[in-house]
Design an enzyme around this catalytic site. Structure first.
Site, PDB file in Angstrom:
ATOM      1  N   ASP A  24      26.471 -26.401  17.192  1.00  0.00           N
ATOM      2  CA  ASP A  24      26.273 -27.594  16.974  1.00  0.00           C
ATOM      3  C   ASP A  24      25.380 -27.571  15.779  1.00  0.00           C
ATOM      4  O   ASP A  24      24.301 -26.602  15.442  1.00  0.00           O
ATOM      5  CB  ASP A  24      24.967 -28.163  17.844  1.00  0.00           C
ATOM      6  CG  ASP A  24      24.236 -29.355  17.638  1.00  0.00           C
ATOM      7  OD1 ASP A  24      24.864 -30.186  16.500  1.00  0.00           O
ATOM      8  OD2 ASP A  24      23.178 -29.598  18.092  1.00  0.00           O
ATOM      9  N   ASN A  26      23.791 -29.783  13.592  1.00  0.00           N
ATOM     10  CA  ASN A  26      22.808 -30.616  13.040  1.00  0.00           C
ATOM     11  C   ASN A  26      21.940 -31.230  14.004  1.00  0.00           C
ATOM     12  O   ASN A  26      21.110 -32.151  14.027  1.00  0.00           O
ATOM     13  CB  ASN A  26      23.540 -31.971  12.423  1.00  0.00           C
ATOM     14  CG  ASN A  26      24.310 -32.870  13.859  1.00  0.00           C
ATOM     15  OD1 ASN A  26      24.447 -32.292  14.847  1.00  0.00           O
ATOM     16  ND2 ASN A  26      24.610 -33.909  13.369  1.00  0.00           N
ATOM     17  N   ASP A 101      44.942 -31.423  19.832  1.00  0.00           N
ATOM     18  CA  ASP A 101      45.305 -32.049  21.182  1.00  0.00           C
ATOM     19  C   ASP A 101      45.790 -33.413  21.064  1.00  0.00           C
ATOM     20  O   ASP A 101      45.257 -34.210  20.328  1.00  0.00           O
ATOM     21  CB  ASP A 101      43.952 -32.021  21.832  1.00  0.00           C
ATOM     22  CG  ASP A 101      44.112 -31.760  23.377  1.00  0.00           C
ATOM     23  OD1 ASP A 101      45.174 -32.387  24.034  1.00  0.00           O
ATOM     24  OD2 ASP A 101      43.302 -30.775  24.005  1.00  0.00           O
ATOM     25  N   ASP A 207      48.601 -33.299  25.920  1.00  0.00           N
ATOM     26  CA  ASP A 207      47.913 -33.469  27.157  1.00  0.00           C
ATOM     27  C   ASP A 207      48.962 -34.177  28.347  1.00  0.00           C
ATOM     28  O   ASP A 207      49.542 -35.217  27.741  1.00  0.00           O
ATOM     29  CB  ASP A 207      46.714 -34.553  26.977  1.00  0.00           C
ATOM     30  CG  ASP A 207      45.821 -34.502  28.039  1.00  0.00           C
ATOM     31  OD1 ASP A 207      45.103 -33.779  28.228  1.00  0.00           O
ATOM     32  OD2 ASP A 207      45.623 -35.752  28.341  1.00  0.00           O
ATOM     33  N   GLU A 269      51.099 -29.628  28.328  1.00  0.00           N
ATOM     34  CA  GLU A 269      50.287 -29.428  29.618  1.00  0.00           C
ATOM     35  C   GLU A 269      51.248 -30.146  30.708  1.00  0.00           C
ATOM     36  O   GLU A 269      51.628 -31.485  30.514  1.00  0.00           O
ATOM     37  CB  GLU A 269      49.059 -30.068  29.707  1.00  0.00           C
ATOM     38  CG  GLU A 269      48.197 -29.861  30.977  1.00  0.00           C
ATOM     39  CD  GLU A 269      46.980 -30.592  31.191  1.00  0.00           C
ATOM     40  OE1 GLU A 269      46.221 -30.383  31.821  1.00  0.00           O
ATOM     41  OE2 GLU A 269      46.841 -32.144  30.539  1.00  0.00           O
ATOM     42  N   HIS A 345      39.186 -25.708  29.635  1.00  0.00           N
ATOM     43  CA  HIS A 345      38.189 -26.571  29.790  1.00  0.00           C
ATOM     44  C   HIS A 345      38.097 -27.457  31.169  1.00  0.00           C
ATOM     45  O   HIS A 345      37.032 -28.209  31.473  1.00  0.00           O
ATOM     46  CB  HIS A 345      38.067 -27.541  28.658  1.00  0.00           C
ATOM     47  CG  HIS A 345      39.181 -28.681  28.453  1.00  0.00           C
ATOM     48  ND1 HIS A 345      40.518 -28.164  28.364  1.00  0.00           N
ATOM     49  CD2 HIS A 345      39.157 -29.947  28.940  1.00  0.00           C
ATOM     50  CE1 HIS A 345      41.237 -29.041  28.408  1.00  0.00           C
ATOM     51  NE2 HIS A 345      40.796 -30.200  28.887  1.00  0.00           N
ATOM     52  N   ASP A 346      39.256 -27.413  31.889  1.00  0.00           N
ATOM     53  CA  ASP A 346      39.214 -28.057  33.280  1.00  0.00           C
ATOM     54  C   ASP A 346      39.079 -26.922  34.313  1.00  0.00           C
ATOM     55  O   ASP A 346      39.183 -27.561  35.471  1.00  0.00           O
ATOM     56  CB  ASP A 346      40.655 -28.617  33.121  1.00  0.00           C
ATOM     57  CG  ASP A 346      40.833 -29.725  32.279  1.00  0.00           C
ATOM     58  OD1 ASP A 346      40.029 -30.617  31.836  1.00  0.00           O
ATOM     59  OD2 ASP A 346      42.087 -29.877  31.923  1.00  0.00           O
TER      60      ASP A 346
HETATM   61  C1  GLC Z   1      44.274 -33.241  30.870  1.00  0.00           C
HETATM   62  C2  GLC Z   1      42.994 -32.511  30.290  1.00  0.00           C
HETATM   63  C3  GLC Z   1      41.805 -32.920  31.007  1.00  0.00           C
HETATM   64  C4  GLC Z   1      41.707 -34.606  30.905  1.00  0.00           C
HETATM   65  C5  GLC Z   1      43.302 -35.350  31.456  1.00  0.00           C
HETATM   66  C6  GLC Z   1      43.207 -36.573  31.109  1.00  0.00           C
HETATM   67  O1  GLC Z   1      44.317 -32.823  32.011  1.00  0.00           O
HETATM   68  O2  GLC Z   1      43.075 -31.318  30.106  1.00  0.00           O
HETATM   69  O3  GLC Z   1      40.686 -32.608  30.481  1.00  0.00           O
HETATM   70  O4  GLC Z   1      40.909 -35.119  31.867  1.00  0.00           O
HETATM   71  O5  GLC Z   1      44.038 -34.735  30.972  1.00  0.00           O
HETATM   72  O6  GLC Z   1      43.411 -36.866  29.773  1.00  0.00           O
HETATM   73 CA    CA Z   2      26.145 -31.833  16.490  1.00  0.00          CA
END
Ligand code: GLC
Ligand code: CA
Length: 589
Positions: A24, A26, A101, A207, A269, A345-346
């Site tokens: 971050d 700011n 993404d 995605d 994905e 991140h999942d």
């Molecule tokens: C993918 C992403 C996930 C998101 C989902 C819906 O699985 O990695 O974070 O919630 O798609 O977009």
């Molecule tokens: Ca920020």
């Protein structure tokens, strides 16, 4: 515009940035683009070649940016297009490419397309989304068109009063699915892709890309999901992946966009993709994508795997991991390409999930898992914080979690189904997505380990005084430096990226060993997935050959990959014993 850099995606290593949690600049508590630009030295020191950046587009942030309301704008909390251009140029200057993404299975319900689409059946944007009439129950009451349950609980169908129809959303209510049957919609997506490629980005992570074609019946209806549990709603994911027109749509995308931008890197994905699907998607001649994320190895530690969801916990049986990984290694060898990942991140943090995150074994097991992953054929992905050996968190109060999936799971399981709150919380601690989303700890000092000078949007993992980038950089035995050596090794020795993989000792429940072969070279990667010492019963055909240690994860046994030790280190495979969580890369003479 910044020029696209040539790259062979097969020998690259990718680093994933989750912008909200990275840095971050700011003080508003939310990571942002200038924060990323300020931290690129970290990536350069690690030696990665490509960044995959999770969504930064304008979004109501219902699902942290995976719900996009303007595909050509930057969310104000992340910065501006000018900040974006500065970040991209700074990456390119360091020889790092950028994959954006691309979230085009669905948009946000606040996207102008959907605002238009939902207003009337005659609106020119109506057909950008997927609409169905209600079904009628026995006494005429309105029912959703199918029994599918959404990824974040509830029905996938939401009633839209102005048009008297339901719209489809495989994820949250605020993420309506786009209608890929509509050529105008597809054209819009290709325009968006060209917009970012023309701006200089190097590719896309797509995605849930195998969900864009839905399994329509001839009459336009969708099939019900099989009934596997009591109640109306049933897991609907298997129904909505790998639809009949998937390859046709992607071939069109390739013609319309990807082929026009040589060197563009793509990864899809693909939940519930089989090896056959994987091959078709990533075949070097005919596949539309460079590589894919399959999920099979992420489903091995839950009861019923992907079908019943991830929350019913089950310990990993290492033999299942061996079978799954090997099936993908074999299937795509020469006929496709694997993405190698343990974390994103999942997913929860791998050291807590598959290693031992106690103070005694955290560092060794995080390094072992990295050694194992980077020891396969494919392109490895490092998710931010994985290179520090970051651990899961366990917040006591469910209110401290921000993730929509966690919140909806809690509501459905505890408040609606009356499940035991302690059990549900245990599942959230083990599998919740916020495990991966706690802010990056940059330094050993307050405030907030250098992530923000404000209040972080999600609490940091409390272990930041020990687990942080600064401390790791100063410690030659850290997880960070081990990852750096693994990445450098892959760039020096094509056998790691390209070599064929053979599974050794398939039935062993603690030792995972593979043989890699490339142009008459033979390497063995051998890892101990336990806190106990294990003998390694190698077949005699391997133990008689001279062997040298290339890289190890314990300082007691040093190897060539470790720059403090120059010169060959002989090692004997005949009476090899591995220490707890030890991992070795060995070359055979
Ligand atoms: C993918 C992403 C996930 C998101 C989902 C819906 O699985 O990695 O974070 O919630 O798609 O977009
Ligand atoms: Ca920020």
């Amino acid at each position: 515009m910044s020029r696209r850099l040539p790259i062979d995606f097969r020998t690259a290593v990718v680093y994933q940035i989750y912008p909200r949690s990275f840095c971050d600049s700011n003080g508003d508590g939310i990571g942002d683009l200038p924060g990323i630009t300020a931290r690129l030295d970290h990536l350069q020191a690690l030696g990665v070649n490509v960044v995959w950046l999770s969504p930064i587009y304008a979004s109501p942030q219902d699902d942290n940016g995976y719900d996009i309301s303007d595909y050509r704008a930057i969310a104000p909390e992340f910065g501006t297009l000018a900040d974006f251009d500065t970040m991209l140029a700074a990456m390119h200057q360091r020889g790092i490419r950028l994959m954006m993404d691309l979230v085009v299975n669905h948009s946000s319900d606040e996207h102008p397309w959907f605002q238009q689409a939902r207003s009337s059946r005659d609106n020119p944007f109506h057909d950008h989304y997927i609409w169905r009439e209600p079904r009628r129950g026995a006494d005429g009451e309105r029912q959703p068109p199918t029994n599918w349950e959404a990824a974040f609980n509830g029905s996938v169908w939401e009633w839209n009063e102005p048009t008297g129809e339901y719209y489809l959303h495989m994820f949250s209510r605020k993420q309506p699915d786009l209608n890929w049957e509509n050529p105008r919609l597809r054209g819009e997506v290709y325009d968006i892709m060209r917009f970012w490629l023309d701006r200089g980005v190097d590719g896309f992570r797509m995605d849930v890309i195998n969900m864009i074609s839905k399994p329509w019946r001839d009459d336009g209806s969708l099939p019900d999901a099989p009934v596997v549990r009591p109640g109306f709603l049933q897991p609907g994911f298997a129904q909505s992946c790998n639809g009949p027109r998937l390859h046709e749509f992607l071939a069109e995308m390739r013609r319309e966009v990807l082929d026009l931008y040589p060197g563009c890197i793509t990864v899809g994905e693909a939940p519930l993709a089989t090896v056959e699907e994987g091959r078709a998607l990533t075949h070097p001649d005919t596949g539309a994508l460079n590589m894919l994320f399959q999920f099979e190895h992420m489903d091995l530690d839950s009861v019923g795997g992907h079908v019943s969801g991830k929350w019913a916990l089950k310990p990993l049986n290492l033999r299942d991991m061996k079978r799954t990984m090997q099936r993908w290694q074999d299937a795509l060898d020469g006929q496709g390409w694997n993405s190698l990942y343990l974390s994103n991140h999942d997913q929860p943090r791998p050291v807590s999930r598959f290693g031992d995150d106690s103070p005694e074994h955290r560092v060794a097991s995080a390094k072992m898992l990295g050694t194992w992953l980077h020891g396969f054929q494919g392109t490895p992905y490092v998710y931010q914080g994985e290179e520090l050996g970051m651990r899961n968190v366990a917040f006591d109060r469910v209110e401290d979690y921000q993730d929509i999936e966690i919140r909806n799971y809690w509501r459905t399981a505890v408040l609606e189904r009356g499940e035991d709150p302690a059990t549900v919380l245990r599942s959230i601690h083990a599998k919740g997505r916020d495990n991966a989303r706690t802010p990056m700890p940059w330094q050993a000092e307050a405030p907030h380990a250098g992530f923000t000078c404000g209040t972080p949007w999600l609490p940091l993992n409390g272990d930041w005084p020990q687990v942080n980038a600064q401390t790791a950089l100063h410690d030659p035995d850290s997880v960070f430096h081990h990852y750096r050596r693994l990445i450098a090794l892959r760039q020096q020795h094509p056998i790691l990226a390209m070599g064929q993989t053979t599974l050794l000792l398939p039935e062993h429940t603690a030792i995972y060993a593979v043989l890699r072969e490339w142009q008459n070279q033979h390497w063995v990667i051998v890892t101990n997935w336990s806190s106990a010492v294990h003998e390694v019963p190698f077949p005699s055909e391997w133990t008689t050959r001279p062997a040298q240690l290339v890289l190890g994860n314990l300082s007691a046994r040093r190897g060539l990959g470790d720059e403090r030790h120059r010169g060959p280190t002989e090692i004997k495979l005949s009476d090899l014993q591995l220490q707890p969580w030890e991992g070795l890369i060995v070359s055979l003479g």
